[in-house]
Design an enzyme around this catalytic site. Structure first.
Site, short mmCIF file in Angstrom:
data_model
loop_
_atom_site.label_atom_id
_atom_site.label_comp_id
_atom_site.label_asym_id
_atom_site.label_seq_id
_atom_site.Cartn_x
_atom_site.Cartn_y
_atom_site.Cartn_z
N ASP A 183 15.32 -63.56 41.54
CA ASP A 183 15.65 -64.96 41.39
C ASP A 183 15.19 -65.71 42.65
O ASP A 183 15.41 -65.23 43.77
CB ASP A 183 17.17 -65.09 41.23
CG ASP A 183 17.58 -66.48 40.83
OD1 ASP A 183 17.13 -66.95 39.77
OD2 ASP A 183 18.36 -67.11 41.58
N GLU B 11 10.54 -65.34 40.65
CA GLU B 11 10.22 -66.77 40.64
C GLU B 11 9.58 -67.13 41.98
O GLU B 11 10.28 -67.33 42.96
CB GLU B 11 11.50 -67.58 40.47
CG GLU B 11 12.18 -67.42 39.12
CD GLU B 11 13.44 -68.27 39.05
OE1 GLU B 11 13.53 -69.11 38.14
OE2 GLU B 11 14.33 -68.10 39.90
#
Ligand code: CA
Length: 705
Positions: free
Chosen positions: A403, A432
Site C-alpha cells: 500500500d 502503489e
C-alpha cells in the site's frame, strides 16, 4: 504546554524551548544533571525569539545512552532531557543498528527468550501474564541497546508487555516483533511456531513468472459476510476456508474464488488493524488500512480474538487451504504509516526513530494519514524485511502488495524482493508506486518514476487504467477511456496493451512487462460499473454490460499482470459509493444474487482468464520480446488491432490477433486461411477454421493462426 522542554538533537547538542509566560522566557544559564547527581553547565550557543517561545541552542558533554538526565535553568525549573533527533544521526545508526534476528520472544519448552531493541531506554521491565498471574522481570541492557531476559518455565500461553522508561516517563507497550496478541492488541503473545508450522501446507506446484499471474483482489470479511454465502460462520478467516458452498448454482466463498480460474488471491489487509473492535466486529466495518501490529493477524477475523493461537492458526489454515485448492496468496501490507503514532509500540519503545520528520521537526505526512514510516532507516528497513520473511515462513505467503509503496524507499523494496525471492522463486512484489509528498528525496522514493531502479517490482499502472476505462477520481468520473467510448484514446490503447514498455511513438513507462499491474478496478474509487453510471450514463444497461465485458477482456489480453477486483466479473456495484472503506458489510460484501443475475459476465470472465492462461502470447516476459512480437494498429475509425507473433508449441499457434471494437458498428474482416476464433462475443473458442471474421459492435474478438 510545559513551561520548558529540552531535547537532545545530536551528539553534544541540546535544544531548549521556554514559554514566554515563564520569566519572559529568559534565562542566563542551564545545567544538566545525570544519575550521579552532579550538575554540569551547558554552553548557550544561540538564542532565538519565536514569539510565544524562546529557543536556546546549547552544547553539552557527550551523554551516556541508558542514563537519564535533567536539564535545569536559572530559576530552578528542571525537566527531563528528551532524546530526540539524536536517534536520526549516522553516529547513532553506526553504534546501535542491530542485525540479529532474535528480537521479540522466542519460545522453548522450558524457557522463553525476550529481546527488545531500545537504545535510549533507562530501564525495561518485562510484564508476563501466565493464566492470569502477572510477573515482572527487569531486563538487562546489552550490546547495541538490546535488552534481554530469559524467563524459565513453559510460557507457551503467556502474554506480555514491556514497560520502557525513557525521556522521564514509563511507557507500556506491546512487542512489534510479536506473532500474536490478545484481543484488540492489548498484550503480545508468546507463540510456539512449531505448532503453527505443523499445520500442513500444500504449496502450489510450478514456478510461474509474474506475467503468468491473474491476480484477484478479495477481502476476507466481504467474501463471506453475505448471509447467502452459506458458510457456517461469516466474515472470518475460517469462513473463507470452507469449501463446497453455493448460492443457487453459483459457488460462493472460497469455492467461488477457485471457480474463476485465477492464480493469485490478493487479500486486503489481514494483519492487525485498529478501528474494528475485535470483540464486537459487527458494530464497525473497516478495510484495515489502519495498521497496528504488523506480524499479528487481525483479531476480528478470528473465531476467538482473545486466544492468541486462534488467529494465527486460522490464517495459516486459510492460506494452506487456498494452496490446496491451487490458489497462491498475496497479502496487502500497509508499511507506509501507522494508525496512530502516539499509541504505536514503535513510538513507545524508541521515540522519534521510526517515522519521518521535516526540517522543522514535525512528522512528515506524505501519506495524508498523519505520519510516514521511515523505511530508509536501518532498523525500520530490517524490521519490514523481517516481517515479510516471517509472513512467508509462518504462513506460506506467495507475494505482497505494498500500500502506498511510493512512501517507501527504493533500496528497501529491492532488498524485500531479494529476500522474498530467496524464500520463493515465484514471489511477487508490487504496489502503489504513487509519488507522494513525503520528506524522502525524490530519487529514493519507490515510485513509478524510479521503476528502472527496481527491476521486477510491479506498479499499479494508472496509465492503463485511465486510457482503457477513463480517469477514476471523483472529479473525473465523467471522463471516458477508450473502451468506455472515447475513441480519441485509440492510439494510447496500443501503449496500454503493450504494458507501456515500447518507446516512441508509444508511451514508455516501464522497462519490463511484469512491472505493469493492469488494474481497471481496485477496492478504491468507484467500481467500473458505477463509474459507467456517470461516464456512460446515457447508455442502456445492455450496452454497459458489453463495455464491462470489453474491459475484462482488455485486462486479460494486455501484456503485463492482469488484476481483477472482486465483483468486477459480475458488474459489481457499491451504489456509487466511491470510498467505502468503512461503509459496512452491505455495501462491501460479495453480492451472490447479483453474481447469479449477471452470471453471463462471470462465465465470460472465466473464459477470458482461461484463454490467457492457455496462450503464452499474452504473457510475454520482457520488453524485447514485446517489441519484436507485437504489431499494433488502429483502423476503421477506432478499431484496435493487436497482433502477437509467438510460436506456441503447446497450442500449435504462431499468431494471435485481438480486435477491439468499441464502436456501434459491426465490422467484417477477411484474413488469409488458417485462422480460428479463440474468444467470441460470448467468450467461447471455436476450432473450425475461418477466414471471415465478424466483429459485432462493442466486442472484443480474439483469433489465432
Ligand atoms: Ca485489530
Amino acid at each position: 504546554m510545559a513551561s520548558m522542554s529540552a531535547y537532545l538533537d545530536d551528539f553534544g547538542k541540546i535544544t531548549v524551548w521556554i514559554n514566554r509566560t515563564f520569566y519572559g522566557g529568559k534565562t542566563d544559564w542551564f545545567c544538566i544533571t545525570g544519575d550521579h547527581g552532579y550538575c554540569t553547565d551547558l554552553i548557550i550557543t544561540g538564542v532565538e525569539d519565536h514569539g510565544d517561545q524562546i529557543r536556546y541552542d546549547l552544547t553539552c558533554p557527550i551523554l551516556d545512552f541508558g542514563a537519564s538526565y535533567m536539564v535545569r535553568e536559572q530559576h530552578g525549573l528542571s525537566v527531563p532531557l528528551i532524546w530526540r533527533m539524536i536517534v536520526n544521526t549516522k553516529q547513532f545508526n553506526d553504534r546501535f543498528t542491530y542485525e540479529g534476528n532474535d528480537l521479540g520472544s522466542t519460545y522453548h519448552q522450558n524457557y522463553t527468550e525476550f529481546a527488545l531493541w531500545a537504545p535510549t531506554a533507562v530501564s525495561v521491565t518485562l510484564r508476563v501474564r501466565v493464566s492470569r498471574k502477572l510477573s515482572a522481570y527487569p531486563m538487562v541492557r546489552g550490546d547495541r541497546g538490546v535488552w534481554r531476559i530469559r524467563v524459565s518455565g513453559d510460557l507457551k500461553h503467556a502474554t506480555y508487555t514491556y514497560m520502557i522508561e525513557r525521556n522521564g516517563v514509563i511507557a507500556e507497550s506491546a512487542d512489534p516483533y510479536a506473532y500474536s496478541s490478545t484481543g484488540n492488541g492489548r498484550e503480545s503473545a508468546v507463540i510456539d511456531l512449531d505448532e503453527i508450522r505443523a499445520i500442513r501446507d500444500y504449496p502450489v506446484s510450478g514456478s510461474p513468472f509474474e506475467t503468468d499471474a491473474v491476480i484477484y483482489e478479495a477481502n476476507v470479511r466481504d467474501m463471506t459476510s453475505n448471509p447467502f454465502t452459506g458458510t457456517k460462520t461469516n466474515g472470518l478467516f475460517s469462513s473463507l476456508s470452507e469449501t463446497g458452498t453455493a448460492y443457487r448454482d453459483m459457488p460462493t466463498g472460497l469455492s467461488y474464488l477457485v471457480s474463476l480460474g485465477v492464480t493469485h488471491i490478493q487479500l486486503m489487509p489481514v494483519l492487525d488493524f485498529s478501528t474494528v473492535d475485535e470483540f464486537h466486529p459487527q458494530k464497525t466495518y473497516n478495510w484495515g488500512y489502519d495498521p497496528m501490529h504488523y506480524l499479528v493477524p487481525e483479531g476480528s477475523y478470528s473465531s476467538d480474538p482473545d486466544d492468541p493461537y486462534a488467529r494465527v492458526r486460522e490464517l495459516r489454515t486459510l492460506i494452506t487451504t487456498m494452496h490446496r485448492e491451487g490458489l497462491r496468496v498475496n497479502l496487502d501490507v500497509v508499511f507506509n504509516h501507522v494508525y496512530d503514532v502516539a499509541t504505536s509500540p514503535f513510538e513507545a519503545i524508541l521515540p522519534y526513530y521510526y517515522f519521518r520528520y521535516n526540517e522543522r521537526g514535525y512528522l512528515s505526512n506524505g501519506t495524508f494519514c498523519g505520519n510516514d514510516f521511515a523505511s530508509e532507516k536501518p532498523m525500520v528497513r530490517m524490521y519490514i524485511i523481517g516481517v515479510i520473511r516471517a509472513l512467508m515462513h509462518t504462513y506460506g505467503v506467495d507475494g505482497f502488495r505494498f500500500d502506498l509503496m511510493g512512501i517507501l524507499d527504493v533500496d528497501t523494496m529491492n532488498e524485500i524482493r531479494s529476500a522474498a525471492k530467496r524464500i520463493k522463486g515465484s514471489a511477487m512484489i508490487y504496489g502503489e508506486g504513487w509519488d507522494m509528498p513525503t520528506t524522502l528525496d525524490g530519487a529514493r522514493k519507490a515510485s513509478i518514476l524510479n521503476q528502472s531502479k527496481m527491476p521486477g517490482i510491479g506498479h499499479f499502472n494508472d496509465y492503463f487504467r485511465d486510457v482503457v476505462k477513463g480517469k477514476t477520481s471523483d472529479d473525473q468520473k465523467y471522463d471516458r477511456g477508450y473502451v468506455t467510448g472515447d475513441l480519441g484514446q485509440s492510439f494510447n490503447m496500443l501503449s496500454a496493451l503493450s504494458a507501456n514498455v515500447l518507446s516512441t511513438p508509444y508511451f514508455k513507462r516501464f522497462d519490463s512487462p511484469e512491472q505493469s499491474i493492469n488494474a481497471l478496478e481496485t477496492h478504491d474509487n468507484n467500481t467500473v460499473w458505477d463509474k459507467m453510471h456517470f461516464c456512460c450514463g446515457n447508455e442502456d444497461r445492455n450496452t454497459r454490460m458489453k463495455r464491462q465485458k470489453m474491459l475484462i477482456a482488455s485486462t486479460l489480453c494486455a501484456q503485463g499482470v492482469p488484476f481483477i477486483h472482486a465483483g468486477m466479473e459480475y458488474c459489481g456495484t457499491k451504489n456509487d459509493n466511491s470510498n467505502s472503506y468503512n461503509s459496512g458489510d452491505e455495501i462491501n460484501q460479495m453480492n451472490w444474487q447479483r453474481a447469479v443475475l449477471n452470471s453471463e459476465v462471470v462465465e465470460y470472465t472465466k473464459k477470458c482468464i482461461a484463454m490467457r492462461r492457455k496462450y503464452a502470447a499474452f504473457r510475454l516476459r520482457d520488453a524485447k520480446e514485446i517489441e519484436e512480437s507485437l504489431h499494433l494498429s488502429v483502423s476503421d475509425g477506432g478499431v484496435v488491432f493487436y497482433d502477437i507473433e509467438k510460436k506456441d508449441p503447446q497450442t500449435s499457434t504462431e499468431l494471435m490477433r485481438v480486435i477491439i471494437n468499441p464502436t456501434f458498428d459491426e465490422r467484417y474482416y477477411h484474413f488469409e486461411p488458417g485462422w480460428h476464433i479463440v474468444l467470441d462475443r460470448n467468450g467461447n473458442e471455436s476450432y473450425s477454421p475461418t477466414s471471415a471474421v465478424v466483429v459485432p459492435p462493442l466486442t472484443v474478438i480474439v483469433c489465432a493462426r
